[in-house]
Design an enzyme around this catalytic site. Structure first.
Site, PDB file in Angstrom:
ATOM      1  CE  LYS A 226      -3.827   1.788   2.758  1.00 50.20           C
ATOM      2  NZ  LYS A 226      -4.577   1.538   3.991  1.00 50.20           N
ATOM      3  CB  CYS A 384      34.085  19.545  32.132  1.00 49.03           C
ATOM      4  SG  CYS A 384      34.669  21.061  31.371  1.00 49.03           S
ATOM      5  CG  HIS A 510      33.715  17.446  27.671  1.00 49.42           C
ATOM      6  ND1 HIS A 510      32.529  17.425  28.367  1.00 49.42           N
ATOM      7  CD2 HIS A 510      34.186  18.709  27.772  1.00 49.42           C
ATOM      8  CE1 HIS A 510      32.291  18.623  28.869  1.00 49.42           C
ATOM      9  NE2 HIS A 510      33.280  19.426  28.519  1.00 49.42           N
ATOM     10  CD  GLU A 512      31.737  13.941  27.968  1.00 49.45           C
ATOM     11  OE1 GLU A 512      32.831  13.605  28.488  1.00 49.45           O
ATOM     12  OE2 GLU A 512      31.209  15.050  28.173  1.00 49.45           O
TER      13      GLU A 512
HETATM   14  N1  GLN Z   1      31.537  25.834  33.526  1.00 53.03           N
HETATM   15  C1  GLN Z   1      32.837  25.272  33.543  1.00 53.03           C
HETATM   16  C2  GLN Z   1      33.805  26.044  32.681  1.00 53.03           C
HETATM   17  O1  GLN Z   1      33.410  26.785  31.815  1.00 53.03           O
HETATM   18  C3  GLN Z   1      32.815  23.828  33.115  1.00 53.03           C
HETATM   19  C4  GLN Z   1      32.358  23.611  31.707  1.00 53.03           C
HETATM   20  C5  GLN Z   1      31.953  22.208  31.413  1.00 53.03           C
HETATM   21  O2  GLN Z   1      31.659  21.416  32.322  1.00 53.03           O
HETATM   22  N2  GLN Z   1      31.858  21.860  30.147  1.00 53.03           N
HETATM   23  O3  GLN Z   1      34.987  25.937  32.838  1.00 53.03           O
END
Ligand code: GLN
Length: 533
Positions: A226, A384, A510, A512
């Site tokens: 269909k 961070c 980071h 991740e």
């Molecule tokens: N606010 C913090 C800074 O600017 C950490 C930033 C974050 O965790 N990405 O350094």
């Protein structure tokens, strides 16, 4: 010589159908057949990039190696294909208009009226083609954000129509993703929304070549027929995308439905053997059949929207598979944590992760969480802002600097253990001005991180304005918190760890953003291992 075939992925009926996952899955399958592939996302909003968007609005902001702040779908692209994306892989309407307006001011269009067609559409086309001309890709998959029929999407649809006309039918195709809703009352799957959304595409001059139908129930051949008949596509170009428990199963599902083969046939390319997806299947098997489980607390202020911490969550899926376990992430709103309830909140938690973030909402709860992990010898991972909280906590409760803080939260603190980076001091514009993208980090020999990484220098991605104030480093090291990673060029401290603890690591970058299915991040793997132990 790369093939340079363009595949456009549009969406109809509703948003959030998973165009990013379908695009990533197709890329994975084409890659498994030996082709080189890249994926691009075009976002129809006016922000120049999502860096200035609250995670509640748009989920996580993903950062590329070259420092672009991008849509979270780019994270999926990298996690599936294991190939880094760049600034060119995410373009917004804001960026398109910005470059057209800049050109207009420079006088590039002198004498002309600057209009959506052709100037905006030309700029969209240029941004799509850049990936093909700059990179060496056989396939460039371009995902159009939003839903067909949205006012904002129109210039993109028109740009695709023109590109298809220019490139010819054997060099590009359109995959349209829609929803086939199930009406429980009549126990029926309904195809009308799909028909209407295809009609809308047709009104704009685009006949999709392949339809991918999201559904909660299997589609029988009558429904497929269909849809094929009324949407003017071949029967075997109607692809079912049924709900699954893990996004990583979608490539296997798409392979079963023959999506990659259909794409190749339509572009007149040899189909060849079905690609071997063994490592991928093994990974999915581990994700679906974990032998054990581990409970980890994810402390943050955006926890109500799981997309806010997308890459962290996916990194735990990868690291869990390596450890043959399911990581049960318990999201904890940091604003709700106080001295009175922290013990009960963390009962049963085998690890604590304090997430990245900005601003002072919920900050004391994060600082308390770092303290709780340190004092109770619970594996702790700070990312961070999470690292920054651990540093503040250590200053206040171990070194004895009771008023220590970050100048992000308290400009007048007598002990600014976290302070604005030198390069950030004159910065007033907010968009795209953080320390962004990849930086090298030297790992201290003998540290826990040196065992985890097993290499002397690593490259990790950053997104922050503040840093550890190295003037205090001696005090930390005297009391047992060590710098385990240093930027070789600027000497910024990038990693702190407490050797005399089960597992206590904070990173300014980071990790991740770098974890993929084929290359899970060592820090996540080891954190999960420690939490299990
Ligand atoms: N606010 C913090 C800074 O600017 C950490 C930033 C974050 O965790 N990405 O350094």
């Amino acid at each position: 010589m790369a093939l340079r075939k363009y595949i456009f992925v549009t969406g109809g009926v509703t948003s959030s159908l998973g165009k990013g996952i379908i695009s990533s899955s197709l890329a994975k399958l084409l890659q498994a057949r030996g082709y080189s592939v890249t994926i691009q996302k075009l976002d129809p909003y006016i922000n120049v990039d999502p860096g200035t968007l609250n995670p509640y609005e748009h989920g996580e902001c993903y950062v590329t190696e070259d420092g672009a702040e991008t849509d979270l779908d780019l994270g999926h692209y990298e996690r599936f294909t294991n190939i880094p994306t760049t600034q060119n892989n995410n373009v917004t309407t804001g960026r398109i208009y910005q470059s057209v307006i800049n050109k207009e001011r420079k006088g590039d269009y002198l004498g002309k009226t600057v209009q959506v067609i052709p100037h905006i559409t030309d700029e969209i086309k240029r941004r799509i083609k850049i990936l093909g001309t700059k990179g060496n890709f056989d396939f460039i998959i371009t995902e159009i954000g939003g839903t067909v029929g949205d006012i904002e999407s129109l210039p993109y649809i028109e740009a695709i129509r023109q590109l298809r006309w220019e490139m010819g039918p054997l060099n590009s195709l359109v995959i349209h993703l829609t929803l086939v809703p199930y009406l429980a009352a009549s126990a029926e799957l309904k195809t009308k929304p799909t028909q209407h959304s295809v009609k809308m595409l047709l009104e704009n001059g685009i006949q999709p070549n392949i339809l991918v139908l999201r559904t909660e129930h299997p589609l029988n051949s009558d429904i497929r027929k269909k849809v094929a008949l009324f949407c003017n596509v071949e029967y075997n170009s109607v692809i079912e995308s049924i709900d699954v428990s893990t996004i990583y199963e979608v490539p296997l599902l798409m392979q079963k439905e023959g999506l990659d083969g259909t794409v190749l046939r339509k572009l007149n390319l040899p189909e060849g053997e079905k690609p071997e997806m063994k490592p991928w299947k093994q990974f999915v098997g581990k994700v679906k059949n974990p032998k054990k489980s581990v409970r980890i607390a994810l402390v943050g202020k955006y926890v109500e929207l799981p997309d806010s911490y997308k890459s962290i969550m996916e990194s735990f899926v990868h690291a869990g598979a390596v450890n043959d376990c399911k990581v049960i992430l318990q999201s904890i709103q940091s604003e709700k944590i106080n001295e009175g309830n922290i013990g009960s909140i963390f009962t049963g938690m085998q690890g604590i992760l304090v997430a990245p973030g900005f601003g002072d909402r919920g900050i004391e709860g994060k600082i308390l969480s770092a303290r709780y992990a340190r004092e109770n010898n619970i594996p702790f991972f700070g990312i961070c802002l999470g690292l920054q909280c651990a540093i503040i906590e250590f200053a206040r409760n171990v070194i004895g600097l009771t008023d220590a803080h970050s100048t992000e939260m308290d400009l007048k603190t007598p002990h600014p253990v976290i302070d604005l980076m030198e390069e950030q001091k004159g910065v007033t514009i907010k968009g795209g001005t953080m320390r962004l993208g990849i930086y090298p980090c030297n790992i201290m020999p003998g540290s826990r991180c040196s065992k985890i990484y097993n290499q002397p220098e690593v490259l990790e991605r950053h997104r922050h304005r503040y840093e550890f104030n190295s003037n205090y480093l001696d005090m930390y090291e005297e009391k047992g918190m060590m710098a385990a990673g240093i930027n070789p060029d600027t000497e910024l401290v990038e990693i702190m760890e407490i050797p005399d603890h089960k597992w206590f690591i904070g990173v300014q970058f980071h990790p991740e953003y770098r974890s993929t299915v084929l290359s899970p991040h060592p820090l996540f793997i080891d954190f999960v291992r420690a939490a299990l132990a």
